[in-house]
Scaffold this motif. Structure first.
Motif, PDB file in Angstrom:
ATOM      1  N   UNK A 140       0.590  -1.117  -0.160  1.00 25.27           N
ATOM      2  CA  UNK A 140       0.045  -0.035  -0.208  1.00 25.27           C
ATOM      3  C   UNK A 140       1.079   1.084   0.079  1.00 25.27           C
ATOM      4  N   UNK A 141       0.554   1.998  -0.899  1.00 23.46           N
ATOM      5  CA  UNK A 141       1.510   3.258  -1.065  1.00 23.46           C
ATOM      6  C   UNK A 141       0.544   4.570  -0.526  1.00 23.46           C
ATOM      7  N   UNK A 142       1.508   5.289   0.115  1.00 27.91           N
ATOM      8  CA  UNK A 142       1.050   6.507   0.971  1.00 27.91           C
ATOM      9  C   UNK A 142       1.547   7.500  -0.606  1.00 27.91           C
ATOM     10  N   UNK A 143       0.341   7.945  -1.098  1.00 24.97           N
ATOM     11  CA  UNK A 143       0.480   8.763  -2.387  1.00 24.97           C
ATOM     12  C   UNK A 143       1.140  10.303  -2.035  1.00 24.97           C
ATOM     13  N   UNK A 144       0.905  10.617  -0.874  1.00 25.50           N
ATOM     14  CA  UNK A 144       1.441  12.173  -0.401  1.00 25.50           C
ATOM     15  C   UNK A 144       3.117  11.847  -0.377  1.00 25.50           C
ATOM     16  N   UNK A 145       3.438  10.994   0.320  1.00 28.03           N
ATOM     17  CA  UNK A 145       5.042  10.765   0.413  1.00 28.03           C
ATOM     18  C   UNK A 145       5.583  10.027  -0.745  1.00 28.03           C
ATOM     19  N   UNK A 146       5.073   8.780  -1.458  1.00 28.77           N
ATOM     20  CA  UNK A 146       5.311   8.150  -2.370  1.00 28.77           C
ATOM     21  C   UNK A 146       6.064   7.143  -1.904  1.00 28.77           C
ATOM     22  N   UNK A 147       5.817   6.714  -0.661  1.00 32.63           N
ATOM     23  CA  UNK A 147       6.482   5.339  -0.238  1.00 32.63           C
ATOM     24  C   UNK A 147       5.442   4.557   0.459  1.00 32.63           C
ATOM     25  N   UNK A 148       5.967   3.279   0.924  1.00 37.16           N
ATOM     26  CA  UNK A 148       5.283   2.391   1.580  1.00 37.16           C
ATOM     27  C   UNK A 148       4.264   3.177   2.548  1.00 37.16           C
ATOM     28  N   UNK A 149       3.023   2.772   2.967  1.00 38.53           N
ATOM     29  CA  UNK A 149       2.194   3.360   3.966  1.00 38.53           C
ATOM     30  C   UNK A 149       1.904   2.485   5.115  1.00 38.53           C
ATOM     31  N   UNK A 150       3.109   1.386   5.333  1.00 38.56           N
ATOM     32  CA  UNK A 150       2.808   0.696   6.311  1.00 38.56           C
ATOM     33  C   UNK A 150       2.819   1.453   7.855  1.00 38.56           C
ATOM     34  N   UNK A 151       1.762   1.397   8.226  1.00 39.92           N
ATOM     35  CA  UNK A 151       1.600   2.152   9.628  1.00 39.92           C
ATOM     36  C   UNK A 151       1.121   1.081  10.926  1.00 39.92           C
ATOM     37  N   UNK A 152       0.407   0.189  10.344  1.00 39.65           N
ATOM     38  CA  UNK A 152      -0.349  -0.970  11.043  1.00 39.65           C
ATOM     39  C   UNK A 152      -0.134  -2.229  10.519  1.00 39.65           C
ATOM     40  N   UNK A 153      -0.120  -3.280  11.310  1.00 38.76           N
ATOM     41  CA  UNK A 153      -0.006  -4.578  10.552  1.00 38.76           C
ATOM     42  C   UNK A 153      -1.334  -5.001   9.878  1.00 38.76           C
ATOM     43  N   UNK A 154      -2.318  -4.398  10.277  1.00 36.70           N
ATOM     44  CA  UNK A 154      -3.519  -4.745   9.712  1.00 36.70           C
ATOM     45  C   UNK A 154      -4.723  -3.612  10.156  1.00 36.70           C
ATOM     46  N   UNK A 155      -5.559  -3.406   8.959  1.00 37.46           N
ATOM     47  CA  UNK A 155      -6.686  -2.486   9.253  1.00 37.46           C
ATOM     48  C   UNK A 155      -7.887  -3.069   8.850  1.00 37.46           C
ATOM     49  N   UNK A 156      -8.941  -3.120   9.583  1.00 34.72           N
ATOM     50  CA  UNK A 156     -10.330  -3.406   9.159  1.00 34.72           C
ATOM     51  C   UNK A 156     -11.099  -2.400   9.421  1.00 34.72           C
ATOM     52  N   UNK A 157     -12.099  -2.242   8.375  1.00 37.16           N
ATOM     53  CA  UNK A 157     -13.247  -1.291   8.420  1.00 37.16           C
ATOM     54  C   UNK A 157     -14.384  -1.758   8.152  1.00 37.16           C
ATOM     55  N   UNK A 158     -15.207  -1.475   8.936  1.00 37.27           N
ATOM     56  CA  UNK A 158     -16.806  -1.886   8.732  1.00 37.27           C
ATOM     57  C   UNK A 158     -17.579  -0.749   8.094  1.00 37.27           C
ATOM     58  N   UNK A 159     -18.188  -1.027   7.086  1.00 42.48           N
ATOM     59  CA  UNK A 159     -19.161   0.157   6.385  1.00 42.48           C
ATOM     60  C   UNK A 159     -20.210  -0.489   5.868  1.00 42.48           C
ATOM     61  N   UNK A 160     -21.278   0.598   5.429  1.00 45.53           N
ATOM     62  CA  UNK A 160     -22.533  -0.092   4.948  1.00 45.53           C
ATOM     63  C   UNK A 160     -22.035  -0.690   3.627  1.00 45.53           C
ATOM     64  N   UNK A 161     -21.125  -0.128   2.695  1.00 42.12           N
ATOM     65  CA  UNK A 161     -21.160  -0.427   1.435  1.00 42.12           C
ATOM     66  C   UNK A 161     -19.752  -1.175   1.282  1.00 42.12           C
ATOM     67  N   UNK A 162     -19.548  -1.746   0.231  1.00 44.31           N
ATOM     68  CA  UNK A 162     -18.104  -2.639   0.055  1.00 44.31           C
ATOM     69  C   UNK A 162     -16.985  -1.576  -0.851  1.00 44.31           C
ATOM     70  N   UNK A 163     -17.867  -0.725  -1.289  1.00 41.19           N
ATOM     71  CA  UNK A 163     -16.675   0.129  -2.047  1.00 41.19           C
ATOM     72  C   UNK A 163     -16.001   1.153  -1.135  1.00 41.19           C
ATOM     73  N   UNK A 164     -16.869   1.444  -0.176  1.00 41.36           N
ATOM     74  CA  UNK A 164     -16.337   2.610   0.791  1.00 41.36           C
ATOM     75  C   UNK A 164     -15.467   1.945   1.835  1.00 41.36           C
ATOM     76  N   UNK A 165     -15.949   0.784   2.349  1.00 40.94           N
ATOM     77  CA  UNK A 165     -14.955  -0.169   3.123  1.00 40.94           C
ATOM     78  C   UNK A 165     -13.611  -0.176   2.513  1.00 40.94           C
ATOM     79  N   UNK A 166     -13.728  -0.766   1.199  1.00 42.85           N
ATOM     80  CA  UNK A 166     -12.292  -1.227   0.492  1.00 42.85           C
ATOM     81  C   UNK A 166     -11.587  -0.210   0.480  1.00 42.85           C
TER      82      UNK A 166
END
Length: 171
Positions: A140-166
């Protein structure tokens, strides 16, 4: 700089990606370049997309799986199927629960211990998306820095729709 003809589904997916990019002030950017999303022109009436930057690309990998899940859910429901749990590998979309159940019981795994359940979630008419480095490595790339965005081992999101969750789990 040249308009490219695309399908209506592609227009819809790109517009969703650009909307998330604007709402996140570029933390999610489908061009993978800081502010690149501002250089993408979508002409819905002509069914074209124009990239206004040299070597600018669109990478919908952070939203397309969720977009596809939402479309499949809509397709199932249009065919009279309302009870379903769709799994697109790392992302789930729940419609109505199975007969006799109040929800789909789904698990979130511990990124530090392979195969160990961290949490169970009752899922109904919602999507659960996980972005993690522990299976695919840093991707996963952090577009603001142009580098890997690794901040956490894992991030899970619960949302109404799959597009937004993704998109949000990627962001």
């Amino acid at each position: 700089g040249i308009p490219v003809q695309v399908s209506s589904a592609t227009i819809e997916c790109v517009e969703a990606a650009l909307s998330v990019a604007r709402e996140s002030s570029g933390a999610f950017d489908p061009t993978l370049v800081s502010g690149g999303y501002k250089k993408v022109i979508v002409d819905e009436s002509a069914s074209t997309i124009t990239l206004l930057g040299e070597d600018l690309v669109l990478d919908l990998g952070g939203i397309a799986k969720g977009f596809a899940l939402d479309r499949v859910g809509e397709l199932l429901e249009s065919q009279g199927i309302s009870a379903a749990l769709l799994d697109f590998g790392g992302q789930l979309l729940a419609l109505d629960p199975p007969p006799g159940k109040s929800a789909w019981d789904v698990g979130i795994f511990d990124p530090r211990q392979s195969g160990t359940l961290l949490l169970s979630v009752a899922l109904v008419r919602a999507s659960l998306a996980t972005s993690a480095d522990y299976e695919k490595g840093s991707h996963i790339v952090d577009p603001r820095r142009g580098t890997d965005a690794a901040v956490a081992l894992s991030t899970t999101i619960l949302a109404r729709g799959a597009t937004l969750a993704d998109a949000t789990s990627t962001m």
